[in-house]
Design an enzyme around this catalytic site. Structure first.
Site, PDB file in Angstrom:
ATOM      1  N   TYR A 157      39.589  34.461  46.164  1.00 49.04           N
ATOM      2  CA  TYR A 157      40.690  34.834  45.293  1.00 49.04           C
ATOM      3  C   TYR A 157      41.954  33.805  45.278  1.00 49.04           C
ATOM      4  O   TYR A 157      42.354  33.313  44.026  1.00 49.04           O
ATOM      5  CB  TYR A 157      41.171  36.067  45.812  1.00 49.04           C
ATOM      6  CG  TYR A 157      42.499  36.547  45.442  1.00 49.04           C
ATOM      7  CD1 TYR A 157      42.668  36.885  44.092  1.00 49.04           C
ATOM      8  CD2 TYR A 157      43.549  36.619  46.331  1.00 49.04           C
ATOM      9  CE1 TYR A 157      44.064  37.489  43.430  1.00 49.04           C
ATOM     10  CE2 TYR A 157      44.894  37.297  45.668  1.00 49.04           C
ATOM     11  CZ  TYR A 157      44.809  37.725  44.373  1.00 49.04           C
ATOM     12  OH  TYR A 157      46.153  37.922  44.005  1.00 49.04           O
TER      13      TYR A 157
HETATM   14  N1  LIG Z   1      50.123  43.804  43.958  1.00 53.33           N
HETATM   15  C1  LIG Z   1      50.214  42.393  44.762  1.00 53.33           C
HETATM   16  O1  LIG Z   1      50.624  42.843  46.126  1.00 53.33           O
HETATM   17  C2  LIG Z   1      49.915  41.107  44.403  1.00 53.33           C
HETATM   18  C3  LIG Z   1      50.055  40.151  45.189  1.00 53.33           C
HETATM   19  C4  LIG Z   1      49.943  38.803  44.899  1.00 53.33           C
HETATM   20  C5  LIG Z   1      49.396  38.737  43.600  1.00 53.33           C
HETATM   21  N2  LIG Z   1      49.052  39.839  42.625  1.00 53.33           N
HETATM   22  C6  LIG Z   1      48.783  39.560  41.178  1.00 53.33           C
HETATM   23  O2  LIG Z   1      49.488  40.095  40.357  1.00 53.33           O
HETATM   24  C7  LIG Z   1      48.721  40.491  39.132  1.00 53.33           C
HETATM   25  C8  LIG Z   1      49.007  42.219  39.069  1.00 53.33           C
HETATM   26  O3  LIG Z   1      48.286  42.768  40.339  1.00 53.33           O
HETATM   27  P1  LIG Z   1      48.406  44.324  40.399  1.00 53.33           P
HETATM   28  O4  LIG Z   1      48.682  44.557  42.171  1.00 53.33           O
HETATM   29  O5  LIG Z   1      49.126  45.065  39.389  1.00 53.33           O
HETATM   30  O6  LIG Z   1      46.826  44.564  40.215  1.00 53.33           O
HETATM   31  P2  LIG Z   1      45.928  45.494  39.461  1.00 53.33           P
HETATM   32  O7  LIG Z   1      44.363  45.573  39.620  1.00 53.33           O
HETATM   33  O8  LIG Z   1      46.544  46.940  39.482  1.00 53.33           O
HETATM   34  O9  LIG Z   1      46.188  45.265  37.749  1.00 53.33           O
HETATM   35  C9  LIG Z   1      45.485  44.197  37.093  1.00 53.33           C
HETATM   36  C10 LIG Z   1      44.943  44.889  35.926  1.00 53.33           C
HETATM   37  O10 LIG Z   1      44.192  43.888  35.210  1.00 53.33           O
HETATM   38  C11 LIG Z   1      43.027  44.389  34.633  1.00 53.33           C
HETATM   39  N3  LIG Z   1      42.176  43.481  34.312  1.00 53.33           N
HETATM   40  C12 LIG Z   1      41.318  42.648  35.461  1.00 53.33           C
HETATM   41  N4  LIG Z   1      40.468  41.980  34.820  1.00 53.33           N
HETATM   42  C13 LIG Z   1      40.588  41.967  33.756  1.00 53.33           C
HETATM   43  C14 LIG Z   1      40.141  41.313  32.472  1.00 53.33           C
HETATM   44  N5  LIG Z   1      38.974  40.491  32.762  1.00 53.33           N
HETATM   45  N6  LIG Z   1      40.549  41.684  31.320  1.00 53.33           N
HETATM   46  C15 LIG Z   1      41.557  42.474  31.275  1.00 53.33           C
HETATM   47  N7  LIG Z   1      42.098  43.141  31.859  1.00 53.33           N
HETATM   48  C16 LIG Z   1      41.651  43.089  33.284  1.00 53.33           C
HETATM   49  C17 LIG Z   1      42.614  45.784  35.594  1.00 53.33           C
HETATM   50  O11 LIG Z   1      41.959  46.671  34.950  1.00 53.33           O
HETATM   51  C18 LIG Z   1      43.935  45.979  36.029  1.00 53.33           C
HETATM   52  O12 LIG Z   1      44.350  47.334  35.436  1.00 53.33           O
HETATM   53  C19 LIG Z   1      47.258  39.900  39.421  1.00 53.33           C
HETATM   54  O13 LIG Z   1      47.294  38.756  38.882  1.00 53.33           O
HETATM   55  C20 LIG Z   1      47.377  39.918  40.997  1.00 53.33           C
HETATM   56  O14 LIG Z   1      46.395  38.933  41.501  1.00 53.33           O
HETATM   57  C21 LIG Z   1      49.501  40.947  43.238  1.00 53.33           C
END
Ligand SMILES: NC(=O)c1ccc[n+]([C@@H]2O[C@H](COP(=O)([O-])OP(=O)(O)OC[C@H]3O[C@@H](n4cnc5c(N)ncnc54)[C@H](O)[C@@H]3O)[C@@H](O)[C@H]2O)c1
Length: 333
Positions: A157
């Site tokens: 990841y």
């Molecule tokens: N929440 C955290 O603590 C955190 C920490 C570090 C980084 N991030 C990053 O922030 C971003 C948002 O995270 P989040 O917590 O909202 O995650 P999340 O999984 O709730 O949201 C990601 C969304 O993207 C959609 N998705 C995934 N693959 C896809 C694709 N191929 N095409 C279209 N849609 C797709 C999923 O259906 C989901 O709704 C991500 O990039 C994640 O890696 C989050």
């Protein structure tokens, strides 16, 4: 402003979309609504966005697109001429990347490439994307500063997110595309992600099930409340790439930490949840898991200075808000 938010049915994407709906903005959202976690939760978030837009006559257009599908994405870009792209769509989660790396390659590398390439083709003004604190790996000195070495990610990841930063640099440098990468630190709050520890623990404590406490509860995470993340994102979108912050090579490329600098020990997280749920947890203590890092802590001085940001919500209050939402959403008294 015409803003494309990818992953708008996800946790951060949902909150950002809701908060950007206004008379001034046209918001376009895409998501593939995959089943990595509850599709119902994603659809409920989406319905909330659509209801709010409809009731207030704000512009919101959703399209179910997988960002790995270049052809469909291209049509969407061609039709809608966005000013800003905020890429929050990704396959998130550390442990799942050990089990199913191909999913990460598809969404986080191919999907990311498609978005940045189209942003270049359609001359997007600012390309903003989510990176992660996981790029810092294990051995780095805390609090993490953006300029320390992140060449040694510990999980696939983190490797895909690090590759986003590297790809962004090449696009900013070759095509003068302004890119802003944000390394999020454990974002939490209402409508959160069911695969994250605070969410899983809450569910298990309510069901009187054992919670698995890794590393005997000794490690800590820099918990960053969703409203602080969204308010920061809104300011960054509004101000855009600030030319005065171009790097020394004069490339429009920026990487920022976005974290609270208030680490919370796992055992204290459990204590807060027990307090707000008024239930004592049953714990099963386990050793540190594969791919887990010990602690995370952000040095966010750079982003706070450049964009004049404030982080307001401390974990104690944020977790109370989360528990209130959790009970309401799941109709628990
Ligand atoms: N929440 C955290 O603590 C955190 C920490 C570090 C980084 N991030 C990053 O922030 C971003 C948002 O995270 P989040 O917590 O909202 O995650 P999340 O999984 O709730 O949201 C990601 C969304 O993207 C959609 N998705 C995934 N693959 C896809 C694709 N191929 N095409 C279209 N849609 C797709 C999923 O259906 C989901 O709704 C991500 O990039 C994640 O890696 C989050």
């Amino acid at each position: 402003m015409k803003i494309l938010i990818t992953g708008c049915a996800g946790f951060i994407g949902y909150h950002l979309t809701v908060s950007l709906l206004s008379k001034k903005n046209k918001i376009y959202g895409i998501d593939n609504l995959n089943n990595y976690y509850s599709v119902k939760l994603k659809k409920d978030r989406l319905k909330n966005i659509e209801d709010r837009a409809k009731n207030n006559k704000f512009f919101f257009k959703f399209k179910k697109i997988d960002i790995s599908d270049f052809r469909k994405l291209n049509i969407f870009f061609q039709k809608n001429k966005f000013d800003v792209v905020v890429n929050l769509a990704a396959q998130a989660g550390i442990r799942f990347s050990i089990k199913k790396p191909s999913q990460y390659l598809k969404s986080n590398v191919i999907g990311f490439f498609n978005l940045i390439d189209l942003s270049k083709n359609y001359k997007i003004k600012n390309f903003i994307y989510a990176s992660t604190s996981s790029v810092y790996g294990m051995k780095n000195k805390m609090p993490f500063k953006e300029n320390i070495n992140t060449d040694f990610p510990l999980q696939f990841y983190a490797a895909t997110k690090k590759s986003n930063e590297v790809i962004a640099h090449s696009y900013s440098s070759l095509f003068n595309l302004p890119t802003i990468g944000l390394r999020f630190f454990t974002v939490y709050g209402p409508w959160g992600r069911p695969d994250m520890a605070y969410f899983k623990f809450t569910k298990k404590i309510i069901n009187r099930e054992f919670i698995e406490v890794y590393n005997y509860g000794k490690h800590s995470r820099d918990f960053t409340y969703i409203d602080d993340v969204v308010n920061s994102l809104k300011i960054i979108i509004k101000k855009g790439f600030l030319n005065k912050n171009r790097n020394k090579d004069n490339i429009p490329y920026l990487i920022y930490n976005l974290g609270n600098n208030l680490p919370l020990k796992l055992k204290n997280l459990i204590k807060y949840l027990e307090t707000y749920l008024k239930i004592k947890s049953k714990k099963k203590y386990l050793s540190l898991q594969d791919g887990d890092v010990l602690d995370t802590r952000s040095n966010s001085k750079k982003i706070i200075r450049d964009y004049n940001l404030k982080f307001k919500i401390k974990p104690k209050k944020g977790l109370e808000n989360f528990v209130k939402w959790f009970k309401k959403y799941h109709k628990i008294r």
